[in-house]
Design a protein around this motif. Structure first.
Motif, short mmCIF file in Angstrom:
data_model
loop_
_atom_site.label_atom_id
_atom_site.label_comp_id
_atom_site.label_asym_id
_atom_site.label_seq_id
_atom_site.Cartn_x
_atom_site.Cartn_y
_atom_site.Cartn_z
N VAL A 116 -6.18 16.62 -10.74
CA VAL A 116 -5.76 15.25 -10.48
C VAL A 116 -4.68 15.22 -9.40
CG1 VAL A 116 -4.62 13.24 -11.49
CG2 VAL A 116 -6.41 14.38 -12.75
N GLN A 117 -3.76 16.16 -9.48
CA GLN A 117 -2.72 16.23 -8.45
C GLN A 117 -3.30 16.52 -7.07
OE1 GLN A 117 0.56 18.81 -9.23
NE2 GLN A 117 1.37 17.54 -10.88
N ILE B 264 1.30 6.55 -6.91
CA ILE B 264 0.21 7.44 -7.35
C ILE B 264 0.70 8.88 -7.35
CG2 ILE B 264 -2.00 8.45 -6.64
CD1 ILE B 264 -2.88 5.70 -5.75
N LYS B 265 1.38 9.25 -6.29
CA LYS B 265 1.88 10.63 -6.17
C LYS B 265 2.82 10.93 -7.33
CE LYS B 265 2.82 14.38 -3.56
NZ LYS B 265 1.80 15.29 -3.07
N GLU C 36 -2.60 11.97 -16.21
CA GLU C 36 -3.96 11.97 -15.68
C GLU C 36 -4.78 10.73 -16.00
OE1 GLU C 36 -3.89 15.84 -17.74
OE2 GLU C 36 -2.34 14.35 -17.74
N THR D 208 -4.73 18.49 -14.95
CA THR D 208 -3.56 17.96 -14.26
C THR D 208 -3.54 18.44 -12.81
OG1 THR D 208 -2.41 18.20 -16.34
CG2 THR D 208 -1.07 17.72 -14.43
N VAL E 250 -4.92 11.40 3.38
CA VAL E 250 -5.91 10.73 4.22
C VAL E 250 -5.45 9.30 4.50
CG1 VAL E 250 -8.26 9.82 4.31
CG2 VAL E 250 -7.86 12.11 3.41
N TYR F 87 0.84 4.20 -2.91
CA TYR F 87 0.55 5.63 -2.74
C TYR F 87 1.72 6.51 -3.20
CZ TYR F 87 -3.60 3.95 -0.72
OH TYR F 87 -4.78 3.30 -0.58
N ASP G 262 1.97 21.71 0.61
CA ASP G 262 2.19 20.70 -0.41
C ASP G 262 2.70 21.35 -1.68
OD1 ASP G 262 1.81 17.99 0.18
OD2 ASP G 262 -0.27 18.42 0.68
N VAL G 263 3.10 20.51 -2.60
CA VAL G 263 3.56 21.03 -3.89
C VAL G 263 2.59 20.57 -4.97
CG1 VAL G 263 5.40 21.00 -5.59
CG2 VAL G 263 5.95 21.03 -3.16
N SER H 285 -5.13 13.41 -5.80
CA SER H 285 -4.23 12.34 -5.37
C SER H 285 -3.50 12.74 -4.10
CB SER H 285 -3.26 11.97 -6.49
OG SER H 285 -2.23 12.91 -6.56
N ASP H 286 -3.20 14.01 -3.97
CA ASP H 286 -2.54 14.50 -2.77
C ASP H 286 -3.44 14.36 -1.54
OD1 ASP H 286 -0.09 16.31 -2.07
OD2 ASP H 286 -1.79 17.02 -0.92
N LEU I 229 -4.58 7.98 -13.37
CA LEU I 229 -5.05 8.14 -12.00
C LEU I 229 -6.54 7.90 -11.83
CD1 LEU I 229 -4.49 10.83 -9.44
CD2 LEU I 229 -4.32 8.39 -9.29
N SER J 106 -6.01 12.31 -1.25
CA SER J 106 -6.23 10.89 -1.02
C SER J 106 -5.05 10.27 -0.28
CB SER J 106 -6.44 10.22 -2.38
OG SER J 106 -6.26 8.85 -2.29
N ARG J 107 -3.87 10.62 -0.72
CA ARG J 107 -2.66 10.07 -0.10
C ARG J 107 -2.52 10.56 1.35
NH1 ARG J 107 2.78 11.30 -0.15
NH2 ARG J 107 4.15 9.47 -0.34
N LEU K 82 -2.92 0.56 8.68
CA LEU K 82 -3.19 1.89 8.16
C LEU K 82 -2.66 2.99 9.08
CD1 LEU K 82 -4.95 0.33 6.20
CD2 LEU K 82 -6.83 1.89 6.65
N ARG L 149 -14.96 4.37 8.71
CA ARG L 149 -14.60 4.37 7.29
C ARG L 149 -15.26 3.20 6.58
NH1 ARG L 149 -8.35 5.31 5.81
NH2 ARG L 149 -8.64 7.29 6.88
N ARG M 116 0.83 -1.21 0.00
CA ARG M 116 0.00 0.00 0.00
C ARG M 116 0.86 1.26 0.00
NH1 ARG M 116 -1.21 2.75 4.78
NH2 ARG M 116 -3.19 3.51 4.01
N LEU N 29 -2.49 7.90 4.34
CA LEU N 29 -1.26 7.73 5.12
C LEU N 29 -1.30 8.54 6.41
CD1 LEU N 29 1.41 7.74 2.27
CD2 LEU N 29 0.28 5.80 3.32
N GLU N 30 -2.48 9.12 6.71
CA GLU N 30 -2.64 9.90 7.94
C GLU N 30 -1.61 11.01 8.04
OE1 GLU N 30 -4.87 9.53 10.98
OE2 GLU N 30 -6.05 8.99 9.22
N ALA O 37 1.05 11.33 -10.71
CA ALA O 37 -0.17 12.14 -10.67
C ALA O 37 -0.36 12.96 -11.93
CB ALA O 37 -0.15 13.04 -9.45
#
Lengths: 175, 249
Positions: free
Chosen positions: B117-118, A71-72, A78, B114, B127, A68, B173-174, B121-122, A81, B124-125, A141, A151, A64, B129-130, A75
Motif C-alpha cells: 500500500v505504501q 494519502i502519503k 491500509e 502495508t 506520478v 496527496y 523514497d522511504v 501510494s508513493d 487507501l 501514485s503520488r 497538475l 492521460r 489536490r 505531483l510529477e 498510507a
C-alpha cells in the motif's frame, strides 16, 4: 467605495467543487471531509498571497496537494487507501434486465470510476465534471499538455473496460 | 496519418482540444477510414454518459458548517480549538484503531500489505505531483552513482535495452522507515516504479497485487526485495518483471 470580498465570499461558493474533487481522489466521505477542511485552513493561511484570479482553480490546486499529502501520511492505514466505495460496490439489482435505469448506469459508472488509479480519476473529474480545458488541467497538475491529452484518453479507455467488466459480471449474476 | 497515430488524437478531437494542423490531418484520415469513424462515434456516445449522470458530490451540510464557522472564527482572529469541537473525531480514531487491530490479528501477512500500500501510494503520488525522478538519466552508471550518494547501500541499477521499457531515472523514497531505491521506467505512456532494497531478514514472496487500480508485483532476487508498481496490464507488468529478473541473473 466597494468592499474587498472576504475569504468566505470568495471561496465558500467553491466548497462543492473542493469536496467533489477530494471525494473522487480519496474515495470515502470521511477522508474527503477531513482533507477539504485542512485545505480550507491552508487556503486561509495562503490568502494574503492570493491575487484574486481564478479562485476555484487556486482552491482546487490546494485541495489536490492536501489530498496527496494526506494519502502519503495515512498510507499505513491500509483500509483507508483502497478507495473502494462500499456503497457503490454492493450494487442492488432491482430493475428488470430490460430497463437499464439511469440509477443503475450511474451506479455502474461510479463503481467503475472507483476502480481507476487516482491519476486517471483526477483528470476525468477536472475535465468531465469541472469542465476545465486541457491547458487549465496541465497548469494545475504541473504537467505538459500532451500528458493531459494522453492521460485523459487512457483514463477513458480504462473506464470503458471497467464498465464492460462490471456489466458482464452483472449479467452473469442474473443468469 | 495512420490509424494508430489517429487513435492518439481522437479524444482530443472530440474534446475540441486538437490544434489546427493535427485536426486537419485527422479529418483527412477520417474521411478515408470507416473504422476510426466508428470508433469516434462510439467514443462520442461513451463520453455522453458523464453528461447524463449525476456524479457530482455535494459537500455535506456538516462540512459546510464547519468550514464556515472556522472562516468566521479565523476572521475574528481568535484561536480555534480544533479537537474540542469535533467529538466525532474521537469516535473515528477509535474506529480506525479497532479496525487496525482487527487487521493485525486476522491478517497473516499484514506487514507485506502495508508495504504494498505504501509503495502504491508513493508511486501514485510521484506520478500525480510529477516528482518521479530526483535523478533523470537513462544511463545506469550515472543513476547508480547519484543514488548511491543518498542511500546506505549500493543499489542494483539496470536498464532494459532492446525492450519496450525505457529507463527514465530514479529517486530515493522511504518505505516502512527504510530508505529504498526507486527506478523509473516507461513503456509508451505507462510508468513503472521499481522499488528495491537489500533483504535483511525478510524476503518478499513472488506475488501479484491489485490495489486502487494499480498493479503491483513483489519478488526477491540477488538478496534484494523488489516491488514493481504500475498502471500496466498484468501481462505487460509480467513482461517487465521477467526482463528485470533476466538482467539480475
Amino acid at each position: 467605495m466597494p468592499k474587498t470580498p472576504s475569504f468566505e465570499e470568495i471561496f465558500l461558493p467553491h466548497l462543492d467543487a473542493a469536496y467533489n474533487l477530494a471525494r473522487w481522489i480519496l474515495g470515502t466521505e470521511q477522508d474527503a471531509q477531513d482533507v477539504v477542511q485542512e485545505a480550507f485552513a491552508r487556503a486561509w493561511k495562503g490568502f494574503p498571497k492570493f491575487r484574486g484570479e481564478h479562485p476555484r482553480a487556486w482552491l482546487l490546486t490546494i485541495v489536490r496537494n492536501t489530498a496527496y499529502t494526506w494519502i502519503k501520511k495515512h498510507a499505513s492505514d491500509e483500509q483507508r487507501l483502497v478507495p473502494f466505495d462500499e456503497e457503490s460496490c454492493s450494487v442492488a439489482i432491482e430493475a428488470a434486465p430490460s430497463e437499464l435505469g439511469l440509477d443503475r448506469r450511474n451506479q455502474q459508472l461510479r463503481q467503475a470510476l472507483n476502480r481507476l488509479p487516482a491519476e486517471f480519476r483526477e483528470v476525468l473529474v477536472l475535465f468531465e465534471m469541472e469542465g476545465w480545458s486541457y491547458k487549465a488541467i496541465a497548469t494545475t497538475l504541473g504537467v505538459p499538455l500532451g500528458t493531459v491529452m494522453s492521460r485523459l484518453s487512457r483514463a477513458r479507455r480504462r473506464l470503458r473496460e471497467e464498465i464492460a467488466q462490471i456489466q458482464d459480471r452483472e449479467i452473469e449474476d442474473e443468469m | 496519418m495512420k490509424c494508430d497515430e489517429a487513435s492518439r488524437f481522437l479524444d482530443a478531437y472530440l474534446d475540441r482540444e486538437l490544434e489546427a494542423g493535427k485536426r486537419f490531418e485527422l479529418e483527412q484520415h477520417l474521411t478515408g477510414c470507416g473504422d476510426c469513424r466508428t470508433w469516434l462515434e462510439q467514443q462520442r456516445q461513451f463520453i455522453g454518459i458523464f453528461k447524463a449522470n449525476a456524479l457530482y458530490y455535494q459537500a455535506p451540510a456538516e462540512l459546510r458548517a464547519r468550514v464556515q464557522r472556522r472562516a468566521e472564527t479565523d476572521s475574528r482572529g481568535r484561536k480555534f480549538i480544533f479537537l474540542a469541537r469535533r467529538p466525532w473525531l474521537y469516535a473515528a480514531a477509535l474506529l480506525v484503531l479497532s479496525l487496525s487491530l482487527a487487521w493485525m490479528i486476522f491478517s497473516p501477512d499484514r506487514e507485506t500489505k502495508t508495504l504494498i500500500v505504501q509503495a502504491v501510494s508513493d508511486h501514485s503520488r510521484a506520478v500525480l505531483l510529477e516528482r518521479l525522478c530526483d535523478v533523470v538519466s537513462p544511463d545506469p552508471a550515472v543513476l547508480k552513482q547519484s543514488l548511491l550518494a543518498k542511500l546506505e547501500f549500493a543499489p542494483l541499477v539496470m536498464d532494459l535495452p532492446g525492450t519496450a521499457f525505457r529507463m527514465r531515472g530514479g529517486r530515493v523514497d522511504v518505505i516502512q522507515d527504510r530508505k529504498v531505491a526507486v527506478l523509473v521506467y516507461q513503456r509508451n505512456e505507462d510508468l513503472v516504479s521499481l522499488f528495491a532494497w537489500p533483504a535483511t531478514g525478510r524476503l518478499l514472496a513472488a506475488r501479484d497485487w491489485s490495489i486502487s487500480g494499480y498493479r503491483a508485483c513483489t519478488w526477491n532476487a540477488a538478496n534484494f526485495n523488489f516491488v514493481a508498481v504500475s498502471t500496466l496490464s498484468d501481462h505487460d507488468l509480467d513482461e517487465f518483471t521477467d526482463q528485470i529478473r533476466d538482467r539480475l541473473k
